[in-house]
Design a protein around this motif. Structure first.
Motif, PDB file in Angstrom:
ATOM      1  N   UNK A   1       0.811  -1.211   0.000  1.00 25.45           N
ATOM      2  CA  UNK A   1       0.000   0.000   0.000  1.00 25.45           C
ATOM      3  C   UNK A   1       0.842   1.257   0.000  1.00 25.45           C
ATOM      4  N   UNK A   2       1.962   1.217   0.716  1.00 24.85           N
ATOM      5  CA  UNK A   2       2.838   2.380   0.737  1.00 24.85           C
ATOM      6  C   UNK A   2       3.539   2.591  -0.603  1.00 24.85           C
ATOM      7  N   UNK A   3       3.796   1.499  -1.304  1.00 29.85           N
ATOM      8  CA  UNK A   3       4.513   1.601  -2.583  1.00 29.85           C
ATOM      9  C   UNK A   3       3.619   2.002  -3.743  1.00 29.85           C
ATOM     10  N   UNK A   4       2.336   1.665  -3.671  1.00 32.52           N
ATOM     11  CA  UNK A   4       1.471   1.792  -4.845  1.00 32.52           C
ATOM     12  C   UNK A   4       1.347   3.200  -5.408  1.00 32.52           C
ATOM     13  N   UNK A   5       1.114   4.243  -4.587  1.00 32.40           N
ATOM     14  CA  UNK A   5       0.938   5.571  -5.202  1.00 32.40           C
ATOM     15  C   UNK A   5       2.124   6.000  -6.053  1.00 32.40           C
ATOM     16  N   UNK A   6       3.334   5.799  -5.519  1.00 28.45           N
ATOM     17  CA  UNK A   6       4.511   6.166  -6.295  1.00 28.45           C
ATOM     18  C   UNK A   6       4.669   5.327  -7.536  1.00 28.45           C
ATOM     19  N   UNK A   7       4.403   4.024  -7.413  1.00 27.47           N
ATOM     20  CA  UNK A   7       4.511   3.137  -8.569  1.00 27.47           C
ATOM     21  C   UNK A   7       3.510   3.525  -9.646  1.00 27.47           C
ATOM     22  N   UNK A   8       2.264   3.760  -9.248  1.00 27.58           N
ATOM     23  CA  UNK A   8       1.241   4.121 -10.231  1.00 27.58           C
ATOM     24  C   UNK A   8       1.570   5.447 -10.903  1.00 27.58           C
ATOM     25  N   UNK A   9       1.990   6.414 -10.117  1.00 27.95           N
ATOM     26  CA  UNK A   9       2.335   7.713 -10.692  1.00 27.95           C
ATOM     27  C   UNK A   9       3.483   7.604 -11.678  1.00 27.95           C
ATOM     28  N   UNK A  10       4.512   6.852 -11.304  1.00 28.74           N
ATOM     29  CA  UNK A  10       5.668   6.691 -12.185  1.00 28.74           C
ATOM     30  C   UNK A  10       5.293   5.903 -13.438  1.00 28.74           C
ATOM     31  N   UNK A  11       4.487   4.871 -13.271  1.00 30.27           N
ATOM     32  CA  UNK A  11       4.078   4.066 -14.428  1.00 30.27           C
ATOM     33  C   UNK A  11       3.299   4.911 -15.424  1.00 30.27           C
ATOM     34  N   UNK A  12       2.386   5.735 -14.915  1.00 28.84           N
ATOM     35  CA  UNK A  12       1.570   6.550 -15.813  1.00 28.84           C
ATOM     36  C   UNK A  12       2.403   7.657 -16.457  1.00 28.84           C
ATOM     37  N   UNK A  13       3.342   8.234 -15.707  1.00 26.75           N
ATOM     38  CA  UNK A  13       4.225   9.253 -16.289  1.00 26.75           C
ATOM     39  C   UNK A  13       5.108   8.640 -17.380  1.00 26.75           C
ATOM     40  N   UNK A  14       5.583   7.435 -17.135  1.00 26.33           N
ATOM     41  CA  UNK A  14       6.408   6.751 -18.131  1.00 26.33           C
ATOM     42  C   UNK A  14       5.611   6.473 -19.398  1.00 26.33           C
ATOM     43  N   UNK A  15       4.392   6.003 -19.225  1.00 28.41           N
ATOM     44  CA  UNK A  15       3.533   5.737 -20.381  1.00 28.41           C
ATOM     45  C   UNK A  15       3.318   6.999 -21.206  1.00 28.41           C
ATOM     46  N   UNK A  16       3.049   8.110 -20.543  1.00 25.95           N
ATOM     47  CA  UNK A  16       2.772   9.350 -21.273  1.00 25.95           C
ATOM     48  C   UNK A  16       3.996   9.875 -22.010  1.00 25.95           C
ATOM     49  N   UNK A  17       5.174   9.424 -21.618  1.00 28.73           N
ATOM     50  CA  UNK A  17       6.400   9.915 -22.269  1.00 28.73           C
ATOM     51  C   UNK A  17       6.784   9.090 -23.489  1.00 28.73           C
ATOM     52  N   UNK A  18       6.039   8.012 -23.742  1.00 26.41           N
ATOM     53  CA  UNK A  18       6.431   7.078 -24.799  1.00 26.41           C
ATOM     54  C   UNK A  18       5.428   7.063 -25.943  1.00 26.41           C
ATOM     55  N   UNK A  19       5.800   6.415 -27.008  1.00 27.36           N
ATOM     56  CA  UNK A  19       4.909   6.252 -28.162  1.00 27.36           C
ATOM     57  C   UNK A  19       5.172   4.901 -28.795  1.00 27.36           C
ATOM     58  N   UNK A  20       4.270   4.504 -29.684  1.00 23.92           N
ATOM     59  CA  UNK A  20       4.460   3.276 -30.430  1.00 23.92           C
ATOM     60  C   UNK A  20       4.460   2.034 -29.568  1.00 23.92           C
ATOM     61  N   UNK A  21       5.324   1.078 -29.918  1.00 24.35           N
ATOM     62  CA  UNK A  21       5.373  -0.207 -29.221  1.00 24.35           C
ATOM     63  C   UNK A  21       5.776  -0.034 -27.758  1.00 24.35           C
ATOM     64  N   UNK A  22       6.668   0.895 -27.489  1.00 26.89           N
ATOM     65  CA  UNK A  22       7.097   1.118 -26.106  1.00 26.89           C
ATOM     66  C   UNK A  22       5.926   1.602 -25.252  1.00 26.89           C
ATOM     67  N   UNK A  23       5.051   2.418 -25.832  1.00 27.97           N
ATOM     68  CA  UNK A  23       3.884   2.898 -25.084  1.00 27.97           C
ATOM     69  C   UNK A  23       2.932   1.739 -24.778  1.00 27.97           C
ATOM     70  N   UNK A  24       2.764   0.826 -25.728  1.00 30.53           N
ATOM     71  CA  UNK A  24       1.912  -0.336 -25.477  1.00 30.53           C
ATOM     72  C   UNK A  24       2.467  -1.173 -24.323  1.00 30.53           C
ATOM     73  N   UNK A  25       3.783  -1.335 -24.294  1.00 32.73           N
ATOM     74  CA  UNK A  25       4.394  -2.081 -23.194  1.00 32.73           C
ATOM     75  C   UNK A  25       4.175  -1.361 -21.866  1.00 32.73           C
ATOM     76  N   UNK A  26       4.266  -0.043 -21.896  1.00 34.31           N
ATOM     77  CA  UNK A  26       4.035   0.727 -20.670  1.00 34.31           C
ATOM     78  C   UNK A  26       2.582   0.606 -20.224  1.00 34.31           C
ATOM     79  N   UNK A  27       1.646   0.543 -21.170  1.00 41.88           N
ATOM     80  CA  UNK A  27       0.237   0.321 -20.820  1.00 41.88           C
ATOM     81  C   UNK A  27       0.090  -0.971 -20.014  1.00 41.88           C
TER      82      UNK A  27
END
Length: 426
Positions: free
Chosen positions: A158-184
């Protein structure tokens, strides 16, 4: 998602974070509990005045969520004394956690941390300043979070999730193409973990978390991840009183995965059939439950007989014969025939189950089975086993209810009172 559905999701999440029932919120705005349920499901649009009261009670900032504030929202909206006491800030704790690193600090104590529901709400609706990372780094962080879940260390997760979710979503938004699908796919699996955690706490916020998981999974184009997300969404649907719709979702998703020759797809399909069987059993649909479990066993057997070994560990639930036996125990207990589950429980070697979370599930399901059979001593023995393999598990609401039943049973069981004190029941 429609505006009305998004509004309902925001209301549900905020209510859960504030520990309010639907009846309490309804009293504040002049609606029944069932009407609040329909609003949260997106089936009913509240009128402006009741919506203004809901927003005021929950402290919602709808405009910050991309939703329209009610036109007549005013500081003059009056609340009775009981409902005024229910007002709290929705995102204070959650947003504070969301700004942390992907994993919790060792210095943080349980008392310093907000509860799981608040953390997940913060991740759903809070604004974060998370920075993107490489997909490799994100994958490692997700693997560590999954390890926290499978080890039944829910406080750390529970303590880890907010940071993980925020970082995962920020990473996804920074990518495109196949890399973005992997981030999804990474985002989806992070939300799967959030849903699993909320389900264990019987938190209604599991529903919007599961919806986020499925949306990201569908964007990833990965059928395995879609299956994992469909499973947790179906669990929240069952908990919300929609078992038939949940079974239909699980069937359709499993059928789709079964057409894929990949071993992992086949294994995930088997887990979906097990979940569908238990869901049908909870709805007392015996024929469907037994048929679905038979299908799950067949799928597991086909994987073994073909010499095709699925990955030793799927994301949260494995497709093995031991796992099928464990589901048989739960299915028969839910159907009201716990005696038929005893042989399945007897042939499980709990020490050979792959994770602490699954071993704890064995203890939980056996405790429920023996409780339904009226054997208090074996019920307590199963609870003690669960405490030994996963101490945080016995503090879940479902197990605390079992402990309460034992505590006040006509025939006392030695050690129950001390166990209840350790687990926060008394």
């Amino acid at each position: 998602m429609s505006h009305q559905r998004r509004l309902g999701t925001a209301i549900r999440a905020a209510r859960c974070a504030q520990r309010m029932t639907q009846a309490q919120l309804g009293r504040a705005c002049g609606y029944s509990a069932s009407a609040i349920s329909r609003i949260e499901s997106g089936l009913l649009r509240p009128a402006d005045q009741p919506l203004a009261v809901i927003v005021q009670v929950l402290g919602l900032q709808l405009d910050a969520l991309g939703l329209d504030q009610p036109a007549n929202l005013s500081r003059d909206v009056t609340l009775d004394q009981e409902d005024a006491m229910l007002r709290r800030q929705l995102l204070v704790a959650g947003m504070a956690a969301a700004g942390t690193s992907m994993l919790p600090s060792a210095a943080a104590t349980a008392a310093d941390r907000p509860d799981a529901s608040t953390r997940i709400v913060g991740a759903l609706y809070g604004q974060t300043d998370s920075a993107p990372v490489s997909l490799q780094e994100l994958g490692r962080a997700l693997a560590l979070a999954r390890d926290q879940f499978t080890a039944a260390r829910y406080e750390n997760l529970g303590a880890a999730l907010p940071g993980l979710l925020g970082t995962a979503q920020a990473t996804r938004e920074s990518l495109s193409g196949r890399a973005r699908e992997e981030a999804h796919a990474y985002v989806a699996r992070a939300w799967v973990l959030a849903t699993e955690l909320a389900v264990k706490g019987h938190e209604d916020v599991a529903w919007p978390a599961a919806e986020r998981a499925l949306a990201a999974a569908q964007s990833s184009g990965n059928p395995v991840v879609q299956g994992e997300a469909a499973r947790v969404l179906a669990i929240t649907m069952r908990r919300a009183g929609r078992p038939a719709a949940a079974v239909d979702l699980l069937r359709r998703t499993a059928d789709s995965l079964c057409r894929d020759p990949d071993a992992t797809s086949q294994a995930v399909a088997a887990t979906l059939l097990m979940t569908a069987a238990y869901t049908a059993a909870c709805g007392r649909r015996r024929s469907d439950a037994l048929g679905l479990m038979g299908g799950a066993e067949d799928a597991v057997s086909r994987l073994a007989s073909a010499g095709t070994r699925a990955p030793s560990q799927l994301f949260t639930v494995d497709a093995t014969s031991a796992q099928a036996d464990l589901y048989w125990v739960g299915v028969h207990t839910a159907l009201g025939t716990p005696d038929e589950g005893v042989p399945y429980a007897a042939r499980i070697a709990p020490g050979r189950l792959p994770t602490a979370e699954r071993r704890a599930r064995y203890g939980t399901d056996c405790a429920r089975m023996w409780h339904h059979l009226g054997d208090h001593h074996r019920t307590f023995a199963a609870l003690r086993f669960t405490e030994q393999v996963a101490p945080e598990e016995v503090r879940r609401p479902a197990l605390r209810a079992l402990t309460t039943d034992l505590l006040y049973a006509p025939a006392s069981v030695s050690g129950v009172r001390e166990f209840a004190a350790r687990t926060g029941v008394s």
